[in-house]
Write a protein that holds these residues in place. Structure first.
Motif, short mmCIF file in Angstrom:
data_model
loop_
_atom_site.label_atom_id
_atom_site.label_comp_id
_atom_site.label_asym_id
_atom_site.label_seq_id
_atom_site.Cartn_x
_atom_site.Cartn_y
_atom_site.Cartn_z
N HIS A 57 23.34 51.85 44.85
CA HIS A 57 21.98 52.37 44.74
C HIS A 57 21.95 53.90 44.82
N CYS A 69 17.09 45.71 50.16
CA CYS A 69 17.05 47.02 49.49
C CYS A 69 15.79 47.76 49.93
N CYS A 126 15.04 50.80 48.55
CA CYS A 126 14.75 51.79 47.51
C CYS A 126 13.33 51.57 46.96
#
Ligand code: ZN
Length: 276
Positions: free
Chosen positions: A238, A263, A265
């Protein structure tokens, strides 16, 4: 649906060619709400396991040897049978899971709508609140998320009692004494609590990602910039995507930000105001 770019172009006196918006972050408050709901369910499982299972092993007026024999010859099968029954009885959990999942999905959508429209208002002065109606696409996405959460919620008691049964069986095979059963129940409750917290965190992130994608596409926002959390926990794959632009219609192999498990993000919306 009227697209954002049209609105901005036709609104007089606005800063033109705005291209970036604040990313929509998952709501900590909604995650905390969901975590509390799920942990209450785990507490319920813990109480049931204690109340129903522990007395089964209390056989007074027998000595240790006799008690150990009772444990292996009679109590363990009875105990395992009771655990299996408890897991089955949680079929009654369905209504609770339906309610909880519908509520969390609706809260997550409310969060995305609020944050997205606040971000757009801040950078363009355009109010898109009225545009964020319940489109067919967003309804389908919300329903799919609720369904995924119903499955996860209903899996919690089933997995809890299954794991507990495995531990109990193994414990007795290894000569565990009945007094240690309480500790096993406690241990399994700890494991299930961790899983509940993970579900809350991960699902809020996924819904945030999914609902943001649909809302932005509905507004005509076609691209985003991948943004990581910028700390040491960001995975290498990532970190490589950080700062790169992707189309909502064409995600990288990892999926959109926030979709891979755990995740953190997020997607920074980009849109092109040049008339084309
Ligand atoms: Zn990530």
């Amino acid at each position: 649906m009227i697209e954002l770019a049209q609105l901005i172009r036709h609104a007089p006196g606005l800063r033109k060619r705005v291209r970036k918006l604040r990313p929509v972050k998952p709501s900590k408050a909604t995650e905390a709400w969901y975590r509390v709901e799920l942990l209450q369910l785990v507490d319920q499982l813990d109480r049931i396991a204690r109340a129903e299972l522990l007395p089964l092993l209390q056989t007074p007026a027998v000595d240790r040897v006799a008690r150990a024999e009772i444990s292996t010859s009679f109590q363990v099968p009875r105990l395992l049978e009771r655990i299996a029954q408890l897991a089955r009885s949680f079929g009654g959990l369905q209504a609770q899971a339906d309610r909880m999942a519908a509520q969390v999905a609706s809260r997550a959508l409310g969060d995305v709508d609020k944050r997205l429209s606040d971000g757009i208002r801040r950078s363009t002065k355009v109010d898109v609140t009225g545009l964020l109606a319940r489109s067919e696409r967003i309804n389908a996405t919300v329903q799919a998320a609720a369904k995924a959460n119903v499955d996860l919620i209903t899996s919690i008691p089933v997995q809890h009692f299954q794991r507990l049964a495995v531990k109990v069986e193994k414990g007795f095979a290894q000569g565990m004494r009945s007094a240690q059963l309480a500790k096993l129940v406690q241990e399994q409750t700890g494991v299930t609590k961790s899983r509940a917290k993970l579900i809350a965190r991960d699902q809020i992130g996924k819904m945030n990602s999914d609902f943001s994608r649909v809302r932005q596409q509905d507004l005509g926002i076609t691209h985003y910039i991948w943004r990581t959390a910028q700390d040491e926990r960001v995975r290498d794959e990532h970190a490589d995507l950080d700062g790169r632009t992707f189309a909502w219609s064409d995600p990288p192999s990892e999926g959109h930000p926030g979709m891979p498990i755990q995740c953190r993000c997020i997607a920074e919306p980009v849109f092109n105001l040049d008339p084309s």
